[in-house]
Design a protein around this motif. Structure first.
Motif, PDB file in Angstrom:
ATOM      1  N   ALA A 221       0.855  -1.004   0.044  1.00  0.00           N
ATOM      2  CA  ALA A 221      -0.064  -0.116  -0.142  1.00  0.00           C
ATOM      3  C   ALA A 221       0.939   0.675  -0.327  1.00  0.00           C
ATOM      4  N   ALA A 222       1.841   1.392   0.823  1.00  0.00           N
ATOM      5  CA  ALA A 222       2.382   2.206   0.636  1.00  0.00           C
ATOM      6  C   ALA A 222       3.412   2.279  -0.876  1.00  0.00           C
ATOM      7  N   ALA A 223       3.831   1.578  -0.958  1.00  0.00           N
ATOM      8  CA  ALA A 223       4.328   1.964  -2.576  1.00  0.00           C
ATOM      9  C   ALA A 223       3.393   1.941  -3.032  1.00  0.00           C
ATOM     10  N   PHE A 224       2.108   1.178  -2.695  1.00  0.00           N
ATOM     11  CA  PHE A 224       1.608   1.782  -3.989  1.00  0.00           C
ATOM     12  C   PHE A 224       1.033   4.143  -3.784  1.00  0.00           C
ATOM     13  N   ALA A 225       0.995   4.334  -3.136  1.00  0.00           N
ATOM     14  CA  ALA A 225       1.266   5.795  -2.485  1.00  0.00           C
ATOM     15  C   ALA A 225       2.803   6.250  -3.133  1.00  0.00           C
ATOM     16  N   THR A 226       3.325   6.015  -3.266  1.00  0.00           N
ATOM     17  CA  THR A 226       4.563   6.479  -2.803  1.00  0.00           C
ATOM     18  C   THR A 226       5.662   6.427  -4.124  1.00  0.00           C
ATOM     19  N   GLU A 227       5.798   5.225  -4.549  1.00  0.00           N
ATOM     20  CA  GLU A 227       6.968   4.499  -5.722  1.00  0.00           C
ATOM     21  C   GLU A 227       6.312   4.796  -6.770  1.00  0.00           C
ATOM     22  N   GLU A 228       7.089   5.227  -7.803  1.00  0.00           N
ATOM     23  CA  GLU A 228       6.343   4.861  -9.098  1.00  0.00           C
ATOM     24  C   GLU A 228       7.603   3.178  -9.741  1.00  0.00           C
ATOM     25  N   ASP A 277     -20.511  29.351 -11.930  1.00  0.00           N
ATOM     26  CA  ASP A 277     -19.221  29.563 -11.097  1.00  0.00           C
ATOM     27  C   ASP A 277     -19.708  28.057 -10.690  1.00  0.00           C
ATOM     28  N   MET A 278     -18.026  27.485 -11.219  1.00  0.00           N
ATOM     29  CA  MET A 278     -17.769  25.894 -10.667  1.00  0.00           C
ATOM     30  C   MET A 278     -17.010  25.885  -9.139  1.00  0.00           C
ATOM     31  N   PRO A 279     -17.725  25.272  -8.609  1.00  0.00           N
ATOM     32  CA  PRO A 279     -17.089  25.217  -7.521  1.00  0.00           C
ATOM     33  C   PRO A 279     -15.681  25.051  -7.213  1.00  0.00           C
ATOM     34  N   PRO A 280     -14.502  25.287  -6.983  1.00  0.00           N
ATOM     35  CA  PRO A 280     -13.167  23.935  -7.163  1.00  0.00           C
ATOM     36  C   PRO A 280     -13.288  22.584  -6.633  1.00  0.00           C
ATOM     37  N   CYS A 281     -12.925  21.733  -7.045  1.00  0.00           N
ATOM     38  CA  CYS A 281     -12.502  20.240  -6.669  1.00  0.00           C
ATOM     39  C   CYS A 281     -11.500  19.933  -7.317  1.00  0.00           C
ATOM     40  N   ARG A 282     -11.535  18.441  -6.889  1.00  0.00           N
ATOM     41  CA  ARG A 282     -10.042  17.784  -6.826  1.00  0.00           C
ATOM     42  C   ARG A 282     -10.238  16.078  -6.826  1.00  0.00           C
ATOM     43  N   PHE A 283     -10.425  16.097  -8.075  1.00  0.00           N
ATOM     44  CA  PHE A 283      -9.928  14.391  -8.623  1.00  0.00           C
ATOM     45  C   PHE A 283      -9.146  13.641  -8.224  1.00  0.00           C
ATOM     46  N   MET A 284      -9.936  12.620  -7.849  1.00  0.00           N
ATOM     47  CA  MET A 284      -8.293  11.319  -7.909  1.00  0.00           C
ATOM     48  C   MET A 284      -8.577   9.816  -8.327  1.00  0.00           C
ATOM     49  N   GLN A 285      -7.811   9.849  -9.027  1.00  0.00           N
ATOM     50  CA  GLN A 285      -8.455   8.022  -9.801  1.00  0.00           C
ATOM     51  C   GLN A 285      -7.431   7.267  -8.601  1.00  0.00           C
ATOM     52  N   VAL A 286      -7.895   6.176  -8.275  1.00  0.00           N
ATOM     53  CA  VAL A 286      -7.592   5.009  -7.711  1.00  0.00           C
ATOM     54  C   VAL A 286      -7.333   3.933  -8.652  1.00  0.00           C
ATOM     55  N   GLY A 287      -6.202   3.475  -8.815  1.00  0.00           N
ATOM     56  CA  GLY A 287      -5.859   2.340  -9.402  1.00  0.00           C
ATOM     57  C   GLY A 287      -5.523   0.973  -9.138  1.00  0.00           C
ATOM     58  N   THR A 288      -4.634   1.853  -7.819  1.00  0.00           N
ATOM     59  CA  THR A 288      -4.162   0.572  -6.644  1.00  0.00           C
ATOM     60  C   THR A 288      -5.301  -0.061  -5.754  1.00  0.00           C
ATOM     61  N   PRO A 289      -6.954  -0.720  -6.470  1.00  0.00           N
ATOM     62  CA  PRO A 289      -7.799  -0.031  -5.507  1.00  0.00           C
ATOM     63  C   PRO A 289      -7.270  -0.323  -3.865  1.00  0.00           C
ATOM     64  N   PHE A 292      -5.256  -0.754  -0.509  1.00  0.00           N
ATOM     65  CA  PHE A 292      -6.439   0.985  -0.478  1.00  0.00           C
ATOM     66  C   PHE A 292      -4.846   2.015  -0.603  1.00  0.00           C
ATOM     67  N   PRO A 293      -4.192   2.388  -1.442  1.00  0.00           N
ATOM     68  CA  PRO A 293      -3.054   3.441  -1.009  1.00  0.00           C
ATOM     69  C   PRO A 293      -3.350   4.758  -0.107  1.00  0.00           C
ATOM     70  N   GLU A 294      -3.546   4.438   0.781  1.00  0.00           N
ATOM     71  CA  GLU A 294      -4.227   5.222   2.355  1.00  0.00           C
ATOM     72  C   GLU A 294      -2.695   6.700   2.209  1.00  0.00           C
ATOM     73  N   GLN A 295      -1.821   6.884   2.484  1.00  0.00           N
ATOM     74  CA  GLN A 295      -0.993   7.654   2.292  1.00  0.00           C
ATOM     75  C   GLN A 295      -1.747   8.854   1.579  1.00  0.00           C
ATOM     76  N   ALA A 296      -1.691   8.138  -0.204  1.00  0.00           N
ATOM     77  CA  ALA A 296      -2.242   9.109  -1.307  1.00  0.00           C
ATOM     78  C   ALA A 296      -3.376   9.449  -1.267  1.00  0.00           C
ATOM     79  N   VAL A 297      -4.468   8.814  -0.641  1.00  0.00           N
ATOM     80  CA  VAL A 297      -5.827   9.390  -0.144  1.00  0.00           C
ATOM     81  C   VAL A 297      -5.563  10.244   0.714  1.00  0.00           C
ATOM     82  N   ALA A 298      -5.303  10.039   1.325  1.00  0.00           N
ATOM     83  CA  ALA A 298      -4.738  10.860   3.042  1.00  0.00           C
ATOM     84  C   ALA A 298      -4.928  12.667   1.892  1.00  0.00           C
ATOM     85  N   SER A 299      -3.641  12.728   1.307  1.00  0.00           N
ATOM     86  CA  SER A 299      -2.979  14.037   0.517  1.00  0.00           C
ATOM     87  C   SER A 299      -4.563  14.958  -0.408  1.00  0.00           C
ATOM     88  N   PHE A 300      -5.172  13.649  -0.724  1.00  0.00           N
ATOM     89  CA  PHE A 300      -6.274  14.171  -1.835  1.00  0.00           C
ATOM     90  C   PHE A 300      -7.369  14.340  -1.140  1.00  0.00           C
TER      91      PHE A 300
END
Ligand code: SF4
Ligand code: SF4
Length: 687
Positions: A221-228, A277-289, A292-300
């Protein structure tokens, strides 16, 4: 390298070969089949060196072959559709505990809709159940990248890895730069190394292995969030004015991530066009479900108040995000399938996602204008929903030999109480009216065994089972042994069309054809039945109606396990014969040719006059569809359908018409038009 336009499945095959795969094995099933076929084509063309590729007899056999190769250090690629993983699951659950040596990647294609399956099960769920990492591509390009990454991940963590494309990723096409030649990575010189404590899964070892799995999953999970390259599969982007903090987030997985990106662009354009006005929003693809890549999810999720989750099939990401919110006490509300804000089944589409995003962002009703191609503002028209389109249920092809088999069974059983257990494949379509010859369908091989249960619980009805030739070898043989061993009174109809037809005419053990080139002696269905103590085995040509009825009657009369092997090749394998014609001088308009066998090549013209048909209309045959199988000739009671050889002209001889049958005097036919039956489950795994 060469630039090629490839569909997702072809691209994944190239990726595996470029990753040095040594053994490729699977079992056909839409939407996955082209992966193995592409490897076989490249091997046959001489550009994929040192690779072994095979259609195994079933998915379990394929995965076990690959696991053996992995223990010797070879990289292996397994392919199947989602239900195929059920068959292979016995091996998968255990081999994850044993751990792999050479990289072992499973491409398991899911079928949202479903388009050609009997379930909408979600392989991401299965991966979590098996504690196996899963990658979920949103495009063919990402599928290509994920297959390569999966081999490295597998070897680094000694785990099988699942790549889970869905139908649209499998079948969409894109340009790829692919290697002209590939070479399998050499197997280590030491080959398989005996290590009983490691490779033999005793309970004590299983206990230790479970701990190892539990340790490696957080690392993955950590590799999914932080490593290419894995982190790139969990892309995060912001939308809206720079510097303005976002409160809304969209999380998406698989093909829905591609749809959601496009939908967000559409919503932004519509907002701009409407001056909203479109409210600002963030998008995230979870390609490694999973994990769960929690570190990446936390930053999102940092700073967000609401997240809408868009995914197909199950609410896998929604569950994972909800659990993460609960565990971290994040002040975030999760929206999705569970809150009724996303489709709870079937495929997603861009228009539907766009309208859900508009609602989520509080823009509903405010974006009625959009800029058209000529730069003028136009009213947004709602898209045509699938529900408004006419249904087109699948039917047996014109000339399909299975039609004759079903018809013969129904004719032979007239007056005999019976239950007819179907199976997965083309012969599921025997369920459609007017044949109406299939009462049940569960999964591969289940027709044979379900018939046995019915023969116990409802002995007053003759228990009939259908099975295709490919399914016979894949999943039917254990059922045969059970019938003979336990003395069940069933009759098995083997519909042998010499191929695995529904998934695209793949070979199987009964054909003797292999993907590596050399032919083998075909396995004999009759010999297998005999070896399983079936005391009565009959052969029949399903396109010979009378002989087929005789064979079925004889088999059904026998008390105990019996079988009829219907042998006639799939029409995809043979040159079509000359189309037949309806003689308008003879046709009475009785419609029996339609209401008895339902061949799609036969139509009925209510305006066609005829000497014998009066104003009832007449049957006709569409020569573009008819392949001259001859079945309808045997069904028409008036011999009105005829075959013409290529040298014949289309002029019919005059027919003497008895006075009482002349125009207007014949009684109206009371036969019914064939009805559309409920859509049968279309088996992706077999013929
Ligand atoms: S011969 Fe008759 S049953 Fe066979 S394909 Fe032609 S129309 Fe259909
Ligand atoms: S069964 Fe024969 S007579 Fe009856 S409609 Fe068909 S072609 Fe005409």
């Amino acid at each position: 390298m060469t630039k090629k336009l490839l569909m997702g499945n072809e691209a994944m095959a190239h990726a595996a070969l470029e990753a040095g795969v040594r053994v490729v094995a699977g079992y056909p099933g839409t939407p996955s089949s082209e992966i193995v076929e592409t490897v076989a084509k490249l091997h046959a063309a001489g550009s994929a060196h040192d690779v072994h590729v095979e259609w195994s007899t079933n998915e379990k056999a394929a995965l076990e072959v690959l696991f053996g190769a992995s223990l010797a250090g070879a990289r292996g690629l397994f392919t199947c559709k989602q239900m195929g993983l059920n068959v292979a699951s016995d091996a998968l659950m255990s081999l994850n505990y044993v751990s792999v040596r050479g990289g072992l990647v499973l491409v398991v294609a899911d079928d949202p809709g479903p388009i050609s399956s009997q379930t909408e099960q979600d392989t991401r769920r299965f991966a979590a159940f098996a504690k196996v990492p899963v990658l979920d591509p949103s495009t063919p390009e990402q599928a290509y990248a994920m297959v390569k990454a999966a081999f490295d991940l597998s070897e680094r963590f000694h785990t099988p890895v699942i790549v889970r494309p869905t139908t649209r990723v499998d079948h969409a096409s894109a340009f790829f730069d692919v290697a002209d030649e590939t070479f399998a990575r050499p197997v280590p010189d030491d080959g398989f190394q005996r290590d009983v404590a490691k490779w033999v899964i005793f309970p004590r070892r299983a206990y230790e292995a479970h701990g190892e799995i539990n340790e490696r999953l957080p690392q993955i999970a950590a590799a999914f969030a932080t490593e290419e390259p894995y982190a790139a599969f969990n892309e995060r982007v912001g939308m809206g004015r720079a510097g303005e903090p976002a409160s809304f987030g969209i999380m998406a997985g698989g093909i829905s991530a591609a749809y959601a990106r496009e939908a967000l662009r559409m919503v932004a354009q519509r907002a701009a066009a409407a001056g909203v006005d479109m409210p600002p929003c963030r998008f995230m693809q979870v390609g490694t479900p999973y994990p769960f890549p929690e570190q990446a999810v936390a930053s999102f999720a940092s700073g967000l108040g609401d997240v809408l989750v868009i995914e197909e099939l199950d609410h896998v990401l929604e569950d994972a995000l909800t659990m993460w919110v609960g565990r971290t006490h994040a002040s975030l509300t999760v929206h999705g399938k569970l809150t009724g804000e996303a489709r709870d089944r079937g495929e997603n589409d861009v228009d539907d996602i766009a309208s859900r995003i508009e609602r989520f962002l509080g823009l509903s009703g405010r974006l009625r204008l959009r800029r058209s191609i000529d730069d003028t503002l136009e009213e947004v028209q709602p898209a045509i929903s699938a529900e408004e389109l006419p249904a087109r249920p699948p039917v047996l092809c014109p000339g399909c030999p299975h039609r004759g088999a079903f018809y013969a069974v129904k004719q032979a059983l007239r007056g005999t109480p019976a239950v007819m257990c179907g199976d997965i494949g083309c012969y599921t379509l025997g369920n459609a009216k007017p044949l109406d010859a299939v009462d049940t369908c569960l999964c591969m091989g289940a027709g044979i065994t379900m018939a046995q249960g019915l023969s116990i619980a409802d002995p007053g009805k003759k228990a009939i089972a259908y099975v295709g030739d490919s399914t016979f070898f894949a999943s039917g043989m254990t059922g045969l042994a059970n019938a003979a061993y336990n003395g069940h009174d069933i009759t098995v109809m083997v519909l042998d069309n010499a191929t695995t037809a529904m998934t695209g005419s793949q070979p199987h053990p009964g054909t003797g054809v292999t993907l590596m080139g050399p032919r083998r002696d075909p396995l004999s269905i009759e010999a297998v039945l005999n070896a399983n103590n079936f005391k009565r085995v009959y052969h029949a040509d399903p396109l010979d109606k009378d002989a087929s009825v005789v064979a079925v009657k004889a088999a059904v009369e026998f008390e105990g396990p019996s079988a009829v092997i219907f042998e006639s090749p799939c029409i995809q394998l043979i040159k079509p014969g000359a189309p037949v014609l309806v003689n308008p001088e003879v046709c009475t308009g009785c419609k029996k040719c339609i209401t008895e066998i339902g061949c799609p090549a036969i139509g009925f013209d209510t305006n066609a006059p005829g000497a014998r048909s009066g104003d009832r209309g007449q049957a006709f045959v569409d020569p573009a569809l008819c392949n001259g199988c001859g079945l309808c000739l045997q069904v028409c009671p008036f011999k009105a359908i005829v075959t013409l050889s290529a040298s014949d002209t289309v002029a019919f001889p005059p027919v003497e018409v008895p006075e009482e049958e002349q125009l207007g005097q014949a009684a109206q036919s009371d036969v019914e038009q064939p009805e559309e039956s409920a859509m049968p489950a279309e088996g992706g795994q077999d013929a």
